[in-house]
Every structure is written in structure tokens, then in C-alpha cells.
Motif scaffolding. Structure first.
Motif, PDB file in Angstrom:
ATOM      1  N   MET A 216      46.612  38.270  30.505  1.00 53.72           N
ATOM      2  CA  MET A 216      47.253  39.521  30.090  1.00 53.72           C
ATOM      3  C   MET A 216      47.654  39.481  28.613  1.00 53.72           C
ATOM      4  O   MET A 216      47.980  40.492  28.025  1.00 53.72           O
ATOM      5  CB  MET A 216      48.477  39.828  30.956  1.00 53.72           C
ATOM      6  CG  MET A 216      48.148  40.179  32.391  1.00 53.72           C
ATOM      7  SD  MET A 216      47.131  41.649  32.563  1.00 53.72           S
ATOM      8  CE  MET A 216      48.316  42.928  32.166  1.00 53.72           C
TER       9      MET A 216
ATOM     10  N   ARG B  99      41.237  42.739  29.226  1.00 53.55           N
ATOM     11  CA  ARG B  99      42.384  42.914  30.125  1.00 53.55           C
ATOM     12  C   ARG B  99      42.174  44.137  31.018  1.00 53.55           C
ATOM     13  O   ARG B  99      42.346  44.048  32.235  1.00 53.55           O
ATOM     14  CB  ARG B  99      43.657  43.060  29.279  1.00 53.55           C
ATOM     15  CG  ARG B  99      44.914  43.070  30.067  1.00 53.55           C
ATOM     16  CD  ARG B  99      46.143  42.942  29.203  1.00 53.55           C
ATOM     17  NE  ARG B  99      46.317  44.019  28.262  1.00 53.55           N
ATOM     18  CZ  ARG B  99      46.455  43.866  26.941  1.00 53.55           C
ATOM     19  NH1 ARG B  99      46.416  42.667  26.397  1.00 53.55           N
ATOM     20  NH2 ARG B  99      46.636  44.900  26.160  1.00 53.55           N
TER      21      ARG B  99
ATOM     22  N   GLN C  47      41.690  43.865  35.091  1.00 52.84           N
ATOM     23  CA  GLN C  47      42.689  44.492  35.947  1.00 52.84           C
ATOM     24  C   GLN C  47      42.068  45.626  36.775  1.00 52.84           C
ATOM     25  O   GLN C  47      42.413  45.810  37.939  1.00 52.84           O
ATOM     26  CB  GLN C  47      43.871  45.006  35.119  1.00 52.84           C
ATOM     27  CG  GLN C  47      44.614  43.917  34.344  1.00 52.84           C
ATOM     28  CD  GLN C  47      45.103  42.782  35.208  1.00 52.84           C
ATOM     29  OE1 GLN C  47      46.007  42.939  36.007  1.00 52.84           O
ATOM     30  NE2 GLN C  47      44.504  41.615  35.054  1.00 52.84           N
TER      31      GLN C  47
ATOM     32  N   VAL D 183      48.022  43.002  39.883  1.00 56.12           N
ATOM     33  CA  VAL D 183      47.947  43.987  38.800  1.00 56.12           C
ATOM     34  C   VAL D 183      49.314  44.642  38.597  1.00 56.12           C
ATOM     35  O   VAL D 183      49.778  44.805  37.461  1.00 56.12           O
ATOM     36  CB  VAL D 183      46.858  45.056  39.085  1.00 56.12           C
ATOM     37  CG1 VAL D 183      46.930  46.201  38.087  1.00 56.12           C
ATOM     38  CG2 VAL D 183      45.473  44.409  39.076  1.00 56.12           C
TER      39      VAL D 183
ATOM     40  N   ASN E 281      51.465  42.089  36.894  1.00 54.99           N
ATOM     41  CA  ASN E 281      51.056  41.899  35.501  1.00 54.99           C
ATOM     42  C   ASN E 281      51.550  43.025  34.606  1.00 54.99           C
ATOM     43  O   ASN E 281      52.109  42.783  33.530  1.00 54.99           O
ATOM     44  CB  ASN E 281      49.531  41.788  35.399  1.00 54.99           C
ATOM     45  CG  ASN E 281      49.010  40.466  35.894  1.00 54.99           C
ATOM     46  OD1 ASN E 281      49.729  39.474  35.954  1.00 54.99           O
ATOM     47  ND2 ASN E 281      47.739  40.433  36.268  1.00 54.99           N
ATOM     48  N   TYR E 282      51.329  44.268  35.046  1.00 55.25           N
ATOM     49  CA  TYR E 282      51.718  45.395  34.199  1.00 55.25           C
ATOM     50  C   TYR E 282      53.226  45.623  34.184  1.00 55.25           C
ATOM     51  O   TYR E 282      53.764  46.090  33.190  1.00 55.25           O
ATOM     52  CB  TYR E 282      50.956  46.668  34.583  1.00 55.25           C
ATOM     53  CG  TYR E 282      49.566  46.675  33.987  1.00 55.25           C
ATOM     54  CD1 TYR E 282      49.364  46.438  32.627  1.00 55.25           C
ATOM     55  CD2 TYR E 282      48.451  46.909  34.767  1.00 55.25           C
ATOM     56  CE1 TYR E 282      48.097  46.442  32.070  1.00 55.25           C
ATOM     57  CE2 TYR E 282      47.172  46.912  34.230  1.00 55.25           C
ATOM     58  CZ  TYR E 282      47.002  46.671  32.872  1.00 55.25           C
ATOM     59  OH  TYR E 282      45.741  46.679  32.333  1.00 55.25           O
TER      60      TYR E 282
ATOM     61  N   GLU F   3      46.362  51.696  30.435  1.00 54.12           N
ATOM     62  CA  GLU F   3      47.040  50.671  31.222  1.00 54.12           C
ATOM     63  C   GLU F   3      48.099  51.292  32.128  1.00 54.12           C
ATOM     64  O   GLU F   3      48.253  50.890  33.272  1.00 54.12           O
ATOM     65  CB  GLU F   3      47.677  49.624  30.298  1.00 54.12           C
ATOM     66  CG  GLU F   3      46.646  48.735  29.630  1.00 54.12           C
ATOM     67  CD  GLU F   3      47.258  47.706  28.710  1.00 54.12           C
ATOM     68  OE1 GLU F   3      47.021  46.510  28.926  1.00 54.12           O
ATOM     69  OE2 GLU F   3      47.988  48.101  27.777  1.00 54.12           O
TER      70      GLU F   3
END
Length: 180
Positions: A91, A98, A102, A117, A120-121, A134
Motif C-alpha cells: 500500500m 496499488r 486492491q 482491502v 488497507n484503505y 481509491e
């Protein structure tokens, strides 16, 4: 794949709760034969949990598309465990890579990857503002995750959102406690 995931070549039945990798959880409302482009074909008629949209999925393409049964309630702790880990190292890398990685994880239909995911975000958003691409991917993954937990545990959407938030917050609290 975890034991909580049942991928099946058998036909789903009316009333089954299923998960579509792009749209999330839905109920098989009907199985109908339709004539499309001159071809008769059987379709699953899904009523999706998100915005109650109706989706037609060709029965003979269901496996290929990744249509599967929703997870068992016993798999939910495994999902929450994924949310409790640190952000993946990738990430920090290249934006395009990325997004690609994802997106592939969300599109896989594997709920553990979808949870990854979301994790991560969620963490990346604390470091810097997410781009609109994103943000959209994060929201899509979050909706799928919330829907699956709601269906698996038979709980309200707000409770599922709370459980997800708590799993991520517990991880943050553990890190904060270690650094002091």
C-alpha cells in the motif's frame, strides 16, 4: 480457501443467500428461463441487499463469475482477524499497482481479501487523503463486507459497521499501547 467458503458446481435454489463478487450479497428470488439474443438460457434472478437492485446471472456462468454461498457465521471471526492486522506493505508503493492489486482482491469474491482491502484503505486514509478512485474502491469493498457480515450473522447493517470499526480500532489501540 477457508472452510467458510462453499464454492459449488450445483445449482443454487430459490431462497439461497449468495454473494456476487462485484455486487455483494443477494437472495436468489427466482430461476427463470429467458430468451436473450435468440438463445434460451436459465438465469438466477438475484435481489441484491445493496439498494435492492435485481440482477440476472446466467446459471451456466455463475461459477465463472464467482457467485458463491455467503460465508458461515463461524468465518466472521476470521474476517475480523484480517481487519485487525497492519496495512499491507504494498500500500506504500506505486499508485497504479496499488489500485490494480486492491481491485483484483475485491473482484476475487474472497471475503478475506475484501476485508484486507477495507483494512488497507482504512489505514491508508489516516496517512493521506484517498483519491476518488481509491475512495470508490474502499466504499465498494466496505459495502460488500458489511453485507456479508449482516447476512452471515443475521444482524442490522449498523451493527455490522460497528463490528468492523471495532475490529480495526482494537488493532489501532494495541499498536498505540505498544508504542507507550
Amino acid at each position: 480457501m477457508s472452510s467458510g467458503f462453499k464454492k459449488s458446481k450445483k445449482m443454487f435454489k430459490i431462497g439461497d443467500k449468495v454473494s456476487h463478487p462485484s455486487f455483494g450479497v443477494g437472495d436468489v428470488e427466482n430461476i427463470e428461463e429467458k430468451k436473450v439474443l435468440g438463445q434460451k438460457e436459465k438465469y438466477y434472478i438475484l435481489k441484491l441487499m445493496v439498494n435492492e437492485m435485481i440482477l440476472m446471472v446466467p446459471v451456466n456462468k455463475a461459477d465463472e463469475l464467482g457467485l458463491r454461498y455467503i460465508i458461515d457465521p463461524e468465518t466472521v471471526p476470521e474476517v475480523l482477524h484480517v481487519l485487525g492486522h497492519k496495512m499491507d506493505d504494498e500500500m506504500d508503493g506505486n499508485y497504479k499497482q496499488r489500485i490494480r492489486s486492491q481491485t483484483e482482491m475485491v473482484d476475487s469474491g474472497d471475503i478475506l481479501k475484501v476485508a484486507q482491502v477495507v483494512k488497507n484503505y482504512t489505514h491508508r486514509d489516516t496517512l493521506e487523503k484517498l483519491s476518488s478512485t481509491e475512495r470508490g474502491l474502499y466504499e465498494r469493498a466496505r459495502k460488500i463486507l458489511v453485507g456479508e457480515i449482516c447476512a452471515a450473522c443475521d444482524i442490522e447493517k449498523n451493527k455490522a459497521k460497528f463490528i468492523i470499526k471495532e475490529a480495526i480500532s482494537n488493532r489501532d489501540r494495541k499498536i498505540h499501547a505498544k508504542s507507550h
